[in-house]
Motif scaffolding. Structure first.
Motif, mmCIF file in Angstrom:
data_model
loop_
_atom_site.group_PDB
_atom_site.id
_atom_site.type_symbol
_atom_site.label_atom_id
_atom_site.label_comp_id
_atom_site.label_asym_id
_atom_site.label_seq_id
_atom_site.Cartn_x
_atom_site.Cartn_y
_atom_site.Cartn_z
ATOM 1 N N LYS A 93 38.984 46.927 55.753
ATOM 2 C CA LYS A 93 39.411 46.139 54.959
ATOM 3 C C LYS A 93 38.352 45.002 53.666
ATOM 4 O O LYS A 93 36.946 44.939 54.938
ATOM 5 C CB LYS A 93 40.087 45.729 54.911
ATOM 6 C CG LYS A 93 41.528 46.115 55.112
ATOM 7 C CD LYS A 93 42.732 44.966 56.397
ATOM 8 C CE LYS A 93 43.001 44.043 54.929
ATOM 9 N NZ LYS A 93 43.987 43.551 56.583
ATOM 10 N N LYS A 94 38.613 44.083 52.780
ATOM 11 C CA LYS A 94 37.707 43.237 52.325
ATOM 12 C C LYS A 94 37.256 42.853 52.825
ATOM 13 O O LYS A 94 35.882 42.309 52.972
ATOM 14 C CB LYS A 94 38.659 42.913 50.892
ATOM 15 C CG LYS A 94 37.010 42.483 49.935
ATOM 16 C CD LYS A 94 38.103 41.674 48.820
ATOM 17 C CE LYS A 94 36.885 40.585 47.873
ATOM 18 N NZ LYS A 94 37.857 39.839 46.586
ATOM 19 N N LYS A 134 41.150 49.920 46.638
ATOM 20 C CA LYS A 134 39.817 50.471 46.353
ATOM 21 C C LYS A 134 39.705 50.082 48.113
ATOM 22 O O LYS A 134 38.315 50.858 47.771
ATOM 23 C CB LYS A 134 39.298 48.872 46.051
ATOM 24 C CG LYS A 134 37.999 48.714 45.583
ATOM 25 C CD LYS A 134 37.080 47.452 45.445
ATOM 26 C CE LYS A 134 35.923 47.297 44.958
ATOM 27 N NZ LYS A 134 35.619 45.506 44.370
ATOM 28 N N ASP A 135 40.578 49.982 48.954
ATOM 29 C CA ASP A 135 39.618 50.608 50.058
ATOM 30 C C ASP A 135 39.450 51.311 50.874
ATOM 31 O O ASP A 135 39.191 52.229 51.423
ATOM 32 C CB ASP A 135 40.555 49.271 50.857
ATOM 33 C CG ASP A 135 40.923 47.795 51.001
ATOM 34 O OD1 ASP A 135 40.135 47.847 50.782
ATOM 35 O OD2 ASP A 135 42.050 47.482 51.202
#
Length: 463
Positions: free
Chosen positions: A153-154, A237-238
């Motif tokens: 994750k971010k 995006k992950d």
């Protein structure tokens, strides 16, 4: 001497274990209960490493400490990036007497998700995969699939994903054509029955409904992503920070009215990984220091820093040498290794692609494969007569049922194992493993008697 006695003295054929040692059936069946549990727990290389670490720590292994001192009987392990593993039991002999090495691989053919996998077509949400290893693509259509993997994750958190294994969880599927509409598809070669770009995995068909739903371009895709976000807190995006594998959702089961076979996904080569692990953990004070290796990436050429075509095992051996004050070159030259990988069991349904006399068969024990490679032994280790003699003597002296085998007929077969990369380190090595039916299929078959005798061979090798 009459002909019958002469035949017995001079000729040899591997016996059917159930005929010669019927008591082993019960022992093999009991051993394979643990094996089936290991298969269910480890459907990816990461999950295999996690399960293996649990087994090792329960058996008293601790992570290797380069600053520590070790004595005979001490047990250590190395975890390589959570995708490959090695374990050792220190022996009573000096390190320069050589290691007893045993290397299996824990990756299996599968479908890996692309970095940008989620798409919507005709109100259906799909995941797009890239197949990993030597699969027969048509076998993966209309097959229940489960999703396994990790996502970064971010915020830096790594999230483990598993969907489709527990009772009541949803599963996934690649569609195939009905016979009524498949006349054109039926004209394809079998290898193109399903093409790579047709391996689209259905993950949803209900659109997201909100106040501004008419402005949403891909509402079904959005709904699928919303559900994943609710479960794991991830965004689309992950996927670019993920390793997600789609694997058959089958559990390991007994096959046959006599329950003589194990049927499961991923037995190539987790069958050798489990038997090697069990033999390693049960080794107490061996003469030679043992080194059990569970490697990644064998199915794509042992590439990367978790595969055997890298220096990670060499660095582990360097750790052992530095601890003992031993010379690395001397240790390597004195070592003996089993490249523990499966072979193709003779299948009478497809007899023409085998050389029957030189193929392994189910229920006749572990299979010793002098060379692999293809067409002229290309890419093979080709074990020496001396190496074959050493390993055969160990098995004969310890009551192990074994046989020899090649991977198909000369102009048809071929394949590679990690043996060539071990040999590259100046180590004597030969392939030894379990004969498998339907190798590389989503559901492979192995004989319980063969699994058990592979375990017995590894225990004898380490002793």
């Amino acid at each position: 001497m009459n002909g019958k006695d002469l035949e017995k003295e001079l000729l040899w054929e591997a016996p059917h274990i159930a005929k010669e040692a019927p008591a082993e059936r019960e022992e093999a069946s009991a051993f394979c209960e643990g094996y089936k549990a290991f298969l269910n727990a480890g459907k990816t290389e990461r999950e295999c490493v996690k399960a293996a670490v649990e087994l090792l720590e329960k058996a008293g292994y601790r992570e290797f400490d380069p600053k520590a001192s070790y004595k005979a009987g001490d047990k250590v392990y190395w975890n390589n990036r959570k995708k490959a593993l090695a374990a050792a039991t220190f022996g009573t002999l000096g390190m320069e007497e050589g290691l007893r090495m045993n290397g299996a691989h824990i990756d299996s053919p599968r479908l890996d998700l692309m970095p940008n996998p989620l798409v919507e077509q005709a109100d259906i949400a799909y995941l797009k995969p890239h197949y990993y290893g030597g699969i027969r693509k048509y076998q993966w259509g209309a097959t229940p699939l489960a999703m396994h993997g990790v996502v970064g994750k971010k915020n830096g958190e790594m999230v483990e994903i598993s969907i489709g294994e527990k009772e009541g969880e949803p599963q996934f599927c690649i569609t195939d054509l009905l016979p009524h509409l498949a006349s054109e598809q039926n004209g394809r070669k079998l290898g193109e029955g399903l093409k790579g770009e047709e391996l689209n995995i259905i993950v949803g068909s209900i659109p997201f409904m909100g106040e501004d739903d008419e402005k949403i371009k891909t509402p079904v895709k959005l709904m699928a992503m919303k559900l994943l976000n609710e479960m794991y807190g991830i965004t689309e995006k992950d996927f670019t920070r993920a390793e997600i594998e789609m694997v058959p959702a089958y559990k390991a089961v007994d096959v046959g009215l006599d329950r003589s076979l194990v049927g499961a996904y991923g037995q190539d080569d987790r069958v050798c990984a489990y038997t090697a692990l069990m033999a390693e953990t049960e080794t107490k004070a061996p003469a030679h220091t043992t080194l059990t290796i569970l490697a990644d990436k064998e199915e794509i050429g042992s590439a990367g820093n978790t595969g055997l075509n890298s220096d990670f095992v060499l660095h582990i051996i360097e750790d052992l040498c530095q601890t003992a004050g031993a010379d690395l070159k001397t240790v390597l030259r004195a070592s003996l290794c089993l490249s523990s990988d499966v072979n193709a069991a003779y299948d009478p349904t497809f007899a023409s692609v085998y050389e029957e006399r030189n193929s392994s068969a189910i229920n006749k024990g572990c299979v010793l494969t002098k060379y692999t490679g293809a067409r002229g032994k290309s890419g093979s280790n080709d074990a020496s007569a001396e190496t074959m003699a050493k390993v055969i003597q160990i098995m004969d002296e310890n009551g192990v049922y074994w046989q020899t085998g090649e991977l198909g007929a000369v102009d048809v077969g071929g394949g590679g194992t990690i043996a060539q990369f071990v040999a590259h380190m100046d180590v004597d090595v030969v392939d030894l493993g379990v004969p498998i039916l339907s190798m590389h299929a989503p559901f492979e078959l192995a004989s319980k008697l063969d699994v058990y005798n592979t375990y017995k061979a590894f225990k004898a090798f380490y002793k």
